[in-house]
Scaffold this motif. Structure first.
Motif, PDB file in Angstrom:
ATOM      1  N   ILE A   3       0.854  -1.191   0.000  1.00 33.76           N
ATOM      2  CA  ILE A   3       0.000   0.000   0.000  1.00 33.76           C
ATOM      3  C   ILE A   3       0.885   1.235   0.000  1.00 33.76           C
ATOM      4  O   ILE A   3       1.836   1.333   0.797  1.00 33.76           O
ATOM      5  CB  ILE A   3      -0.916   0.029   1.250  1.00 33.76           C
ATOM      6  CG1 ILE A   3      -1.723  -1.263   1.367  1.00 33.76           C
ATOM      7  CG2 ILE A   3      -1.813   1.263   1.243  1.00 33.76           C
ATOM      8  CD1 ILE A   3      -2.645  -1.563   0.225  1.00 33.76           C
ATOM      9  N   LEU A   4       0.570   2.191  -0.901  1.00 31.61           N
ATOM     10  CA  LEU A   4       1.270   3.469  -0.899  1.00 31.61           C
ATOM     11  C   LEU A   4       0.535   4.432   0.020  1.00 31.61           C
ATOM     12  O   LEU A   4      -0.685   4.604  -0.109  1.00 31.61           O
ATOM     13  CB  LEU A   4       1.304   4.062  -2.319  1.00 31.61           C
ATOM     14  CG  LEU A   4       1.684   5.543  -2.430  1.00 31.61           C
ATOM     15  CD1 LEU A   4       3.080   5.819  -1.860  1.00 31.61           C
ATOM     16  CD2 LEU A   4       1.582   6.013  -3.891  1.00 31.61           C
ATOM     17  N   VAL A   5       1.281   5.046   0.939  1.00 33.94           N
ATOM     18  CA  VAL A   5       0.717   6.094   1.804  1.00 33.94           C
ATOM     19  C   VAL A   5       1.491   7.376   1.523  1.00 33.94           C
ATOM     20  O   VAL A   5       2.665   7.496   1.899  1.00 33.94           O
ATOM     21  CB  VAL A   5       0.820   5.720   3.297  1.00 33.94           C
ATOM     22  CG1 VAL A   5       0.234   6.847   4.166  1.00 33.94           C
ATOM     23  CG2 VAL A   5       0.080   4.414   3.579  1.00 33.94           C
ATOM     24  N   VAL A  28       4.605   1.432   1.640  1.00 32.81           N
ATOM     25  CA  VAL A  28       5.644   2.323   1.105  1.00 32.81           C
ATOM     26  C   VAL A  28       5.149   3.751   1.307  1.00 32.81           C
ATOM     27  O   VAL A  28       3.991   4.066   0.998  1.00 32.81           O
ATOM     28  CB  VAL A  28       5.976   2.021  -0.380  1.00 32.81           C
ATOM     29  CG1 VAL A  28       4.757   1.951  -1.257  1.00 32.81           C
ATOM     30  CG2 VAL A  28       7.003   3.009  -0.916  1.00 32.81           C
ATOM     31  N   ILE A  29       5.987   4.563   1.902  1.00 33.16           N
ATOM     32  CA  ILE A  29       5.645   5.960   2.208  1.00 33.16           C
ATOM     33  C   ILE A  29       6.336   6.872   1.210  1.00 33.16           C
ATOM     34  O   ILE A  29       7.521   6.717   0.923  1.00 33.16           O
ATOM     35  CB  ILE A  29       6.133   6.340   3.630  1.00 33.16           C
ATOM     36  CG1 ILE A  29       5.337   5.597   4.707  1.00 33.16           C
ATOM     37  CG2 ILE A  29       6.051   7.849   3.856  1.00 33.16           C
ATOM     38  CD1 ILE A  29       5.897   5.801   6.125  1.00 33.16           C
ATOM     39  N   ILE A  30       5.574   7.830   0.680  1.00 30.26           N
ATOM     40  CA  ILE A  30       6.183   8.966  -0.030  1.00 30.26           C
ATOM     41  C   ILE A  30       5.947  10.194   0.850  1.00 30.26           C
ATOM     42  O   ILE A  30       4.824  10.435   1.301  1.00 30.26           O
ATOM     43  CB  ILE A  30       5.518   9.211  -1.405  1.00 30.26           C
ATOM     44  CG1 ILE A  30       5.867   8.101  -2.397  1.00 30.26           C
ATOM     45  CG2 ILE A  30       5.957  10.570  -1.967  1.00 30.26           C
ATOM     46  CD1 ILE A  30       5.183   8.263  -3.756  1.00 30.26           C
ATOM     47  N   ASP A  31       7.017  10.918   1.127  1.00 30.01           N
ATOM     48  CA  ASP A  31       6.868  12.144   1.907  1.00 30.01           C
ATOM     49  C   ASP A  31       7.998  13.091   1.499  1.00 30.01           C
ATOM     50  O   ASP A  31       9.134  12.643   1.286  1.00 30.01           O
ATOM     51  CB  ASP A  31       6.952  11.837   3.424  1.00 30.01           C
ATOM     52  CG  ASP A  31       6.239  12.894   4.274  1.00 30.01           C
ATOM     53  OD1 ASP A  31       5.307  12.541   5.013  1.00 30.01           O
ATOM     54  OD2 ASP A  31       6.627  14.081   4.173  1.00 30.01           O
ATOM     55  N   VAL A  40      10.099  10.241  12.513  1.00 33.29           N
ATOM     56  CA  VAL A  40       8.794   9.584  12.734  1.00 33.29           C
ATOM     57  C   VAL A  40       8.885   8.095  12.396  1.00 33.29           C
ATOM     58  O   VAL A  40       8.200   7.263  12.994  1.00 33.29           O
ATOM     59  CB  VAL A  40       7.711  10.296  11.887  1.00 33.29           C
ATOM     60  CG1 VAL A  40       6.374   9.568  11.945  1.00 33.29           C
ATOM     61  CG2 VAL A  40       7.543  11.749  12.346  1.00 33.29           C
ATOM     62  N   LEU A  41       9.796   7.754  11.466  1.00 32.08           N
ATOM     63  CA  LEU A  41       9.947   6.334  11.083  1.00 32.08           C
ATOM     64  C   LEU A  41      10.300   5.484  12.307  1.00 32.08           C
ATOM     65  O   LEU A  41       9.816   4.370  12.476  1.00 32.08           O
ATOM     66  CB  LEU A  41      11.057   6.180  10.032  1.00 32.08           C
ATOM     67  CG  LEU A  41      10.688   6.491   8.583  1.00 32.08           C
ATOM     68  CD1 LEU A  41      11.937   6.516   7.713  1.00 32.08           C
ATOM     69  CD2 LEU A  41       9.666   5.474   8.055  1.00 32.08           C
ATOM     70  N   PRO A  52       8.500   0.556   7.316  1.00 33.08           N
ATOM     71  CA  PRO A  52       7.946   0.743   5.972  1.00 33.08           C
ATOM     72  C   PRO A  52       9.064   1.181   5.019  1.00 33.08           C
ATOM     73  O   PRO A  52      10.105   1.667   5.471  1.00 33.08           O
ATOM     74  CB  PRO A  52       6.921   1.857   6.159  1.00 33.08           C
ATOM     75  CG  PRO A  52       7.390   2.637   7.343  1.00 33.08           C
ATOM     76  CD  PRO A  52       8.100   1.649   8.225  1.00 33.08           C
ATOM     77  N   ILE A  53       8.851   0.963   3.727  1.00 31.84           N
ATOM     78  CA  ILE A  53       9.774   1.549   2.741  1.00 31.84           C
ATOM     79  C   ILE A  53       9.497   3.050   2.751  1.00 31.84           C
ATOM     80  O   ILE A  53       8.334   3.462   2.805  1.00 31.84           O
ATOM     81  CB  ILE A  53       9.495   0.989   1.326  1.00 31.84           C
ATOM     82  CG1 ILE A  53       9.616  -0.523   1.296  1.00 31.84           C
ATOM     83  CG2 ILE A  53      10.423   1.646   0.291  1.00 31.84           C
ATOM     84  CD1 ILE A  53       9.053  -1.145   0.008  1.00 31.84           C
ATOM     85  N   PHE A  54      10.557   3.868   2.750  1.00 28.38           N
ATOM     86  CA  PHE A  54      10.345   5.317   2.720  1.00 28.38           C
ATOM     87  C   PHE A  54      11.056   5.899   1.507  1.00 28.38           C
ATOM     88  O   PHE A  54      12.247   5.661   1.312  1.00 28.38           O
ATOM     89  CB  PHE A  54      10.865   5.986   3.988  1.00 28.38           C
ATOM     90  CG  PHE A  54      10.942   7.493   3.873  1.00 28.38           C
ATOM     91  CD1 PHE A  54      12.136   8.170   4.108  1.00 28.38           C
ATOM     92  CD2 PHE A  54       9.824   8.228   3.499  1.00 28.38           C
ATOM     93  CE1 PHE A  54      12.211   9.562   3.977  1.00 28.38           C
ATOM     94  CE2 PHE A  54       9.890   9.621   3.366  1.00 28.38           C
ATOM     95  CZ  PHE A  54      11.088  10.273   3.609  1.00 28.38           C
TER      96      PHE A  54
END
Ligand code: WQD
Length: 337
Positions: A3-5, A28-31, A40-41, A52-54
């Motif tokens: 899931i992409l967040v 997987v996080i995009i920020d 925060v990770l 999560p993957i960042f």
């Protein structure tokens, strides 16, 4: 299942990543870290025992969005939090908001429309209702002319998604948040407002810890029981759990329409003075405050009719106002203590 967040290191995003990982999803996080930090990770790992993957990335760069989806072609769903969200700032700098909140949405949808099917959860807001005529507010309440460019980007976002789902294999759920507050009970993650908090609860906890001299209550001449404005304050963990349930609804094809809309609130309205009283009760200390003029753009009252979310989505907020405020206070004491 991946899931992409987007905005996954932000306040609501990080709490949602924890709930997704607790449910066994790969995230997987995009920020772009414009309103969050990589620290925060650590909190997410501390709670869920999983990293999560960042990917640090700016969604305003269309080419980056395209290459992301080429690399992560196995994304089964997207929860889209990434957006600018300060009402006052949006009035001062509308183009920043239209670029960041609209272009990024378009680029993501352009990638999703190429997939055989796609599940998309959109972070919307009760702000789209403006001052609704009737309380509690139902999802079919009329959408008022936006009170700010920020609110307008949420309305436009909902319209874009509705138009796109009609002619693509994208299924979407629009989640209209009322007032998210609090922090994870572990105090490993929480709200990290930059500068002077615009929102009530972080300002209260920063006043309680001595960072701010006193709270300014924006008006006590509203037509409400105690004269102060009324909102529906919902614990951020309750809100996060609603996202997982909404995503599962789409993945399991339980949705009854291409686009569904749900109000996410407790269904209970609380005034500013009631929030102050709740803080004083959970903290055991008096909160210094003064009454000042109303803030431009504020509505008198906004709290949710939660029937559709409770019965349709199968989700109900669990935490009380006091429990939510106690979690915010515990978090404030941890990060400033
Ligand atoms: C709550 C109440 C203020 C600060 C906004 C956005 C909404 C969502 C949540 C992003 C109001 C009063 C506040 C203070 C005060 N954001 N207040 N003194 O304005 O209901 O909603 O944040 O998604 O979209 O519109 O939240 O916390 O700013 O204010 O008296 O120092 O507290 O007047 O009545 P709001 P808020």
């Amino acid at each position: 299942m991946k899931i992409l967040v987007t905005g996954g290191l932000g306040f609501i995003g990080s709490h949602t990543v924890v709930e997704l990982q607790n449910e066994g999803y790969d995230v997987v996080i995009i920020d772009n870290l414009s309103n969050s930090s990589e620290e925060v990770l650590k909190g997410i790992v501390a709670i869920s025992g999983k990293a999560p993957i960042f990917e640090k990335m700016d969604l305003r760069e269309k080419a980056s969005v395209q290459s992301f989806f080429n690399k992560h072609h196995d994304v089964a769903g997207v929860i889209h939090f990434a957006a600018s969200k300060a009402v006052g700032e949006s009035v001062e700098n509308p183009l920043l908001y239209y670029e960041n909140n609209i272009n990024t949405l378009v680029y993501i949808l352009q990638e999703l429309q190429q997939k055989p099917e796609a599940n998309f959860i959109f972070s919307s807001s009760c702000t789209v209702y403006g001052q609704a005529e009737r309380m509690p507010i139902t999802e079919d309440a009329s959408i008022q002319v936006a009170m700010s460019p920020y609110g307008n980007t949420k309305q436009i976002g909902e319209e874009i998604i509705t138009d796109v789902t009609k002619v693509t294999n994208i299924n979407a759920i629009l989640l209209r948040y009322f007032n998210p507050i609090g922090a994870h009970p572990s105090a490993e993650i929480g709200e990290l407002p930059i500068g002077v908090p615009q929102n009530l609860v972080p300002f209260i906890t920063q006043t309680g810890i001595g960072l701010r001299k006193e709270l300014s209550v924006y008006g006590d001449d509203y037509p409400t029981p105690d004269g102060t404005a009324v909102r529906d304050y919902i614990h951020v963990v309750d809100l996060a759990r609603a996202h997982v349930i909404a995503l599962q609804r789409l993945i399991n094809k339980k949705n009854v329409a291409k686009v569904e809309t749900f109000n996410l609130g407790t269904g209970t309205g609380s005034s500013v003075l009631e929030v102050i009283k709740a803080f004083e009760k959970v903290s055991g200390q008096k909160l210094p405050y003064k009454i000042v003029d109303r803030r431009d753009g504020d509505v008198t009252s906004a709290y949710a009719n939660t029937d559709k979310a409770n019965n349709g989505l199968g989700w109900k907020a669990q935490s009380t106002l006091e429990q939510a405020i106690a979690s915010a206070w515990k978090w404030e004491q941890k990060i400033r203590g």
